[in-house]
Write a protein that holds these residues in place. Sequence first.
Motif: not given
Lengths: 291, 310, 589
Positions: B39, B42-48, C134-135, C138, C501-503
């Motif tokens: 990911l 731009h990983a988000t908790a939801e995507a993870i 999933d990538k 956002w 998990p954000g930047p």
Amino acid sequence: MSSVPAASHAKPRSAAMEALAALWRRPHVRACMLVVLAYLLVAVAGYAHLLPDHEAAVGDAQQPPSWHLATLLGTDILGRSVLWRVLAGAQTAVTIGLVTTTLAVPFGTALGLAAGYFGGWVDAIINWVYSVVVSVPDILLITAISYALGKGLTSMCVAIAATSWVSIMRLVRGEVLRHKGSDYVLAARSLGAGSRRIMFSEILPNVIHVAIVTSSLVLLAAVKGEVILTYLGLGVQDGASWGLLIAGASQDLTNEIWAPLLGTVTAMFLLIYSLSAIGDALRDVLDPRLA
Amino acid sequence: MGAYVVRRLLQAIPTVFGVALLTFLLFNAFGPDPVRTALGNHATAEAIANLRHQWGLDQSLPLQFVDFLRQIVTFDYGRSYVTGDDLGTQLKSGALVSLSVTVPPFVFGAIVNVSIALFITRHRDGIVDRAARALFIGAMSVSALVYVLALQYLLAFKLDWFPINGYESGWAAVKYLALPWLIQLLLLMGPDIRLYRTLFLADIDADWVRTARSKGAGEGRVLFRHVLPNAWIPIITQNVTTIPFLILGSFLMERFFSIPGIGNLTIDALSRGDLPVLKAVTVLGALALVLFNLVNDLLYAVADPRVRLS
Amino acid sequence: MKPIRRVLCCLSLALAAAGAAGADEPTVLTMPRYAQFDTLDPVQTFSALSDQLLQSVYSTLLNYAYLERPYKMEPGLLASMPTLSADRLTLTFKLRAGVRFTDNPCFPGGKGRVVTSDDVLYSIKRFADGRLNDKTWWAMKDAVQGLDAYHAATLKAAPGVDLTGSDVAGLRKVDATTFTIRLTHDNPLFLYALAMTATSIVPSEAVRFYKDRFGLNPVGTGPFHAEKELDRKGVIRLLKNPDYYGVYPSVGEPGDAARGLLKDAGKRLPLVDVLELPLIEENQPAALKFLRGEIDWRFLDRANFAKLIRRAPDGSFAVADEYAGRFGISYTTAPGIVYVALNMKDPILGGNKALRQALAAAIDVQAEIDVLLNGRGRKLDSIVPYEMPGNERDTGAPPHRKDLALAKKLMADAGYPGGAGLPPLTMSFYLADSDTRNMFDLLRAQFAAIGVQLNGSFQDVPAFLKATGAGNFQLAYYDWTADYPDAEDFYQLLYSRNVTPGPNMGAYANAAYDRAYEASRLMADGPARYAYFKTMNALIEDDAPLIGVFDPLRFGIFQKWVGNFKRNPLAIENNYLRIDPVAKRKGMQ
């Protein structure tokens, strides 16, 4: 009138001293031993902070070789002396070799002794571990261990040792099996000696030549291995190592800068060649079958 | 013979299990997080959470291990985390390519190196022998990486004798493989010749060899007809057990010459945390090793009637 | 016929023949790929490499102009820029008429068909499918009415179930070429999502036909198309799409005309027949092949830079004299930054502002650039890239300079005079190659000057992401490339809601910063917005969560027979280049 021969007055030399003397007698091997000694001294000097600082800039960036000692091999992109970095790399190489060997050889020997002597379940389990480790490609095993232990010099030594002990174990086990049924072992056992005493005092001295010969090979394999591992990003992180120098040298080649590569390869060559020659000579001297 | 094979195969099961366990522990338990890697920024908790679920990574470790065992038994290694490709096809095509890189120098090298070793043995203890020994130790004292760098630069770039890198399928591959073949031959010579020489020398003064000599056979004939046949067994042993590693490819060659074999695949997977590929390569390598060890022992039994398969 | 006329006649026939022969020979543009792509399914990938390929085979609704700077969007598949309703919530789009998908076996009869609004809505729904994307999801999260609910529904559905038939409130088809999108709030940033390759328009026939091989079988409307299934590991050959709608731009920057970049204005694209993209993972082989003329253009790496490029006294770059006749270069600042992030949750760094400021003052960014990057970079005084609106010239950010005296004083203020008492700090890197190690050595020397001992931790990307994601680091050498050319994409790096998990890997949290960020986020560029940027810049300067910021230069080096080359990180150059085949044949050694 004395019937005692004069020679009996001479102090009997241990097997180790005998071996060293035999090696020393061969001029080719003698030269190699001196080379290895020189590298050891470099390493010791490095740890005693007697070597010139390889991090300090000695000139402009990427100067070609010139006739001053510091710039004999030129400078790198940050103006540091390539020669000093090669020496620092020698220190790293010796360290890696010694640490890996110190980890792998006793461990492999001990397991080989146990497997050969006790047989049965002990042998089965140790053989199982052996076949598992041997079945995994070295690169993957080393990478995986570096995940667990992190990166850096010590973890790399542990990882290389983890792949090196297997051949030692196998060889020692083979020798132990050969000696297990011999007369002196039976004699010792009939005298009531315990397992540990038999293993370490009786059998070990007769099989250790295998471990010694292999030690030199493990050592040089570790030094060579570091180069590949560093190229893959797994090896030494900090400081100078031959692997780092060679990896950086690939880019320099396209710019027609060959001094760093040549210097590092020569330094590596001398050490590894000497260790190989000594290993060969050790085998000639110590292996009773080739006597 | 049949019972022996079955018994050996059964004995291999704990080994393969051990390999699976070791691989699983090291990669799944300690390895990098493939979800985060996939990911990226731009990983988000939801995507993870989604991805972990898709890949079965939200199960407990023991359950994941059972899954892994099931994959091994059914030969279904799933899909790469990075490319989504079916691993079975990827590995098959990669294996063929890797074999094309490693097998020719291996075969050719075996023939050439045995011959050279015979020659050196024949002239042993002379200047040829000593010079050869020094030469080969010297050749082995240089890292493989240096060979690749230097030869690619000199022979491919400066002298233009070979293409610098690349690969095409089919017979066109030969021109791209020539330099990797040459380098591998050079790398093989030192260790192999030394090994064969040792093997030949071990028998050189055996009784049956001395008998042949005393009957007036020349040294060459002695070597060829008496020493070599006996040395076949260890030579074969050495070579057969090397085959699995040929399939795994030489990652150094593949990397520098852009050849799409299993070695390259593995290195890529390592740097991208593509666990399925790593686990599949490891386990398949172990299975291949088990298989070829078995083949080796069988060949041994066939070649040497004294060997009892007990 | 008179003799001279006969000669002229023959000559012209010969020339015509040669010209025809030249015209018959397909022009091939060769550019190396430096890594394998993972997939070319637009919604399942997000990397510079895939972008490069996706832009050549697919089209998006909006593009970035090739020649104009600063980067601006122009209609791609659209006939014109979308119109915004009075309440600023509804966008109306009109597609170009007659754009066709390329011929492909997935269509009945193998013939491609015209793109319609249905294809756009299908592609957007696919983009919103949580099982696939999933990538990049956002980019449209919380943006379109009903799309988030759709996204949630896809997550609950079984894999493989096609939900694209369901209704999404905010996506409405008006007719075959017109559709509207209703936003959840006034959002000027939304249009950027439609310029991302992830929202490339794909035909449903291809998705259904190729199923899980769709990622290797792109069927699009781009300037090129694939003749067969793509080979990740070998050479990718893309052929010219004869029906491509795009034309070479007629507008550029001042100076472009003089550089010959507008010669092909108005011509149908692409200008080459074949695009060849071999995989060459190592730098040395790629460099050697370029020198031999086997590659038409490539990015430049440091090693080859020193040999091929020289720097003029005024700081500009040109090809070194010995190569000046063979190669040309074009460069621009990247839409991105390189920086060192400090972990605000670290016990030593987190609570000690003076220490962080000391580190900021000790870094000599210009030295990093000059020594290790051959000068290929621009020191930044704010965190916005040099050529993006809202940069330091717009906001008047005060210049950063290495100041050892100040740094030492700050060390004393921090409680570590001369570095005494400070344990060694560790900087994490996500690469372990020699360039990275050299950078580390340089930074280590710079920190050593104020008594700070620096250790390096060289990892690979997965391990680095794992460690920084868990907050297991002190300093991290990282970079951030814009997903869209808006300063907001950089200020969001320090927004407290974007912690892992954000930047926001250092977990920087400052209420005043957050307020300024939230206020400025959706504003149009202009003095009002820049005032907020100024506030944030001051806070960054003071708190020093990111230090050592610079903007790398992106170089392209091309053979003399390549025309129209202007380095553009957002619009792949391959689509606009021209090859002179005669010169190429002569020039290849």
